[in-house]
Design an enzyme around this catalytic site. Structure first.
Site, short mmCIF file in Angstrom:
data_model
loop_
_atom_site.label_atom_id
_atom_site.label_comp_id
_atom_site.label_asym_id
_atom_site.label_seq_id
_atom_site.Cartn_x
_atom_site.Cartn_y
_atom_site.Cartn_z
N SER A 184 0.80 -1.23 0.00
CA SER A 184 0.00 0.00 0.00
C SER A 184 0.84 1.27 0.00
CB SER A 184 -0.95 -0.04 1.18
OG SER A 184 -1.71 -1.22 1.05
N ASP A 194 -3.97 -1.52 -1.23
CA ASP A 194 -5.04 -1.88 -0.27
C ASP A 194 -6.41 -1.33 -0.69
OD1 ASP A 194 -4.21 0.70 0.29
OD2 ASP A 194 -4.09 0.44 2.47
N ARG A 246 7.38 6.13 -4.52
CA ARG A 246 7.90 6.75 -3.30
C ARG A 246 7.29 6.05 -2.09
NH1 ARG A 246 4.00 10.08 -5.32
NH2 ARG A 246 2.15 10.23 -4.01
C1 BGC Z 1 -0.37 5.18 0.24
C2 BGC Z 1 -1.45 4.45 -0.52
C3 BGC Z 1 -2.31 3.64 0.41
C4 BGC Z 1 -2.82 4.49 1.55
C5 BGC Z 1 -3.68 3.71 2.54
C6 BGC Z 1 -0.97 5.94 1.42
O1 BGC Z 1 0.05 6.50 2.19
O2 BGC Z 1 0.32 6.08 -0.59
O3 BGC Z 1 -0.87 3.63 -1.53
O4 BGC Z 1 -3.37 3.08 -0.30
O5 BGC Z 1 -1.73 5.07 2.24
O6 BGC Z 1 -2.98 2.67 3.13
#
Ligand code: BGC
Length: 497
Positions: free
Chosen positions: A158, A211, A173
């Site tokens: 995620s 996620d 990133r």
């Molecule tokens: C990430 C996402 C993720 C979200 C929730 C963010 O910091 O960049 O990819 O879906 O957090 O977990």
């Protein structure tokens, strides 16, 4: 008469107001940034095509593995899909050691993850694992085992990833406090597969899943009725959403293989970085200080105002400011140097939920939390009242900002363009716009949905009628089940795994 402390708390709370008019404008800007992201790379919102072109309908079956990396814990699970919208899930969870979140090399983190998969297989699928070991030792084929003996694994990762296929993607990133420079630009599926292979596990990483995409898939599998889910959203440690977009709207190049039959593809918006330029986002002095002290200043600006990782810190900064003005905790001897109030990111956002839930006159639960979590003994009712006022404002602003994202996506999805509702205003089954959500804020923060809905009505293009059509449902364990579902979809695709 209200005391100087309550007046100050009201003043701070006011700084966290986010008006209906601002919500309206922000919704429009959100759609503009969504559209920009569909055209080219390198925009504020990444709008990442996921190569997932169909959402499930609840009839899918099979046993799959899923792992989930993206917050404070690493989860390994196996999921049995029963094919009747239900599933059985077995899982183990381990906290990710802090030093691995900022390790020098990606291998350190990924070896740890593979080790957890091995432990899980030994504990929960011991027989399969043992027979795999026996086969490896006796069969002379190069790999020593046949395809059907290999677990297909959906990898929920995620973080923003430039996806180049259903099981391939390079890390753009890190967010949420992770910082391993060595991993940026690398294929995270390959990193996991290499670590799995180093341990000779019978596991193939067959799908890479954010996620939010998992949440969308699992909500679609479990949601009542025929209505397909349009958005999966996370409001937890981080925040983000994935939605179903028309393939024809995705103008930037798609590099990997996908099945175009449905004419749609799930897009991971990475809305945590919506409006990094701060054109429409509200900014208080606390937001500024939080950002400056973060590992990624200027990035994830929406997330820094909305998600669980940051709301506790906003509250801490506001309370510390009142303390410096000698307005709060005036009867408390001294605040210990080791108090979370004196520690950057020391205050957990859960205190916001306690503050919101405590409606008693003497705020006993909140005062207890102040004692336990903030290590401030004998805080007065007045102190707690001021904290409640500010915490409420921070939580409410987060919910109203969330509405901007949810509302704009519902509008952009085009699902509101048709209606079969009767003049009476009743929402018919066909008109429901289903949204799946997960994360600690929606689960534990009282009235999060209520605040969100109030603002949802104000998003350009939504109105009261639009808001009524939105059905919001929790997709518990969404990322695990969703990853399994995508691993299943991936099996049927022609991808080189
Ligand atoms: C990430 C996402 C993720 C979200 C929730 C963010 O910091 O960049 O990819 O879906 O957090 O977990």
């Amino acid at each position: 008469m209200s005391s100087p402390l309550q007046e100050a708390a009201q003043r701070v709370a006011k700084e966290f107001d986010y008006s209906d008019d601002e919500v309206f404008k922000a919704g429009k800007h959100f759609i503009t940034q969504m559209q920009e992201g569909l055209l080219k790379d390198g925009t504020s919102m990444s709008q990442i095509p996921t190569y997932v072109t169909a959402v499930p309908n609840g009839t899918e079956k099979g046993v799959y593995l899923a792992v989930d990396l993206g917050g404070t814990n690493f989860r390994v699970c196996s999921i049995q899909l029963h094919g009747d919208t239900t599933f059985t899930l077995t899982q183990s969870k381990v906290a990710i050691p802090k030093e691995l979140m900022i390790a020098k090399t990606a291998v350190e983190l990924f070896s740890f993850l593979a080790k957890q998969i091995e432990l899980f297989l030994k504990e929960h699928h011991g027989e399969h694992f043992e027979s795999h070991l026996r086969r490896r030792n006796t069969v002379s084929s190069p790999t020593g085992y046949r395809d059907e003996h290999i677990f297909k694994l959906g990898f929920t990762f995620s973080f923003p990833v430039h996806q180049i296929g259903i099981n391939r993607g390079t890390l753009i990133r890190w967010t949420k406090g992770f910082d391993i420079a060595d991993a940026v630009g690398k294929d995270v599926c390959q990193l996991l597969q290499d670590a799995i292979d180093a341990l000779h596990l019978p596991v193939r990483v067959s799908a890479l899943v954010n996620d939010t995409v998992g949440t969308l898939m699992s909500r679609s599998y479990t949601s009542p009725g025929k209505t397909p889910t349009v958005l999966g959203a996370i409001f937890g440690t981080g925040t983000n959403g994935a939605y179903v977009e028309k393939l024809s709207n995705i103008k930037k190049g798609l590099e990997g293989a996908y099945d175009a039959k449905t004419g749609e593809m799930v897009v991971n918006t990475e809305w945590g970085s919506f409006d990094n330029e701060l054109t429409v986002l509200p900014t208080t002095v606390y937001d500024k200080d939080l950002d400056t002290a973060s590992v990624n200043p200027g990035i994830q600006m929406f997330e820094k105002r909305v998600s669980g990782m940051f709301l506790g810190e906003l509250l801490r900064l506001a309370v510390v400011a009142l303390y410096k003005e000698k307005l709060i905790f005036t009867d408390v001897a001294a605040i210990e140097a080791a108090s979370p109030l004196n520690t950057h990111s020391g205050v957990d956002s859960s205190i916001l939920s306690v503050a919101a839930a405590d409606e008693t006159a003497d705020l006993a639960a909140l005062r207890k939390e102040i004692e336990v979590q903030l290590a401030v003994k004998q805080a007065s009712v007045e102190d707690a009242k001021a904290i409640k006022t500010i915490a409420y404002a921070i939580g409410r602003r987060a919910a109203r900002l969330s509405a901007v994202a949810v509302g704009a996506i519902v509008v952009q999805s085009g699902r509101l363009d048709t209606t079969s509702s009767s003049a009476s205003g009743e929402v018919s089954e066909d008109d429901i716009v289903d949204v799946g959500v997960d994360g600690s804020l929606v689960e534990f923060y009282p009235a999060f949905e209520e605040h969100m809905r109030a603002a949802l009505r104000k998003v350009a293009g939504m109105g009261e009628q639009g808001e009524r059509r939105v059905r919001i449902g929790i997709a518990k364990d969404g990322s695990g089940v969703g990853a399994a579902l995508i691993a299943l979809v991936a099996e049927g695709m022609d991808v080189d795994a």
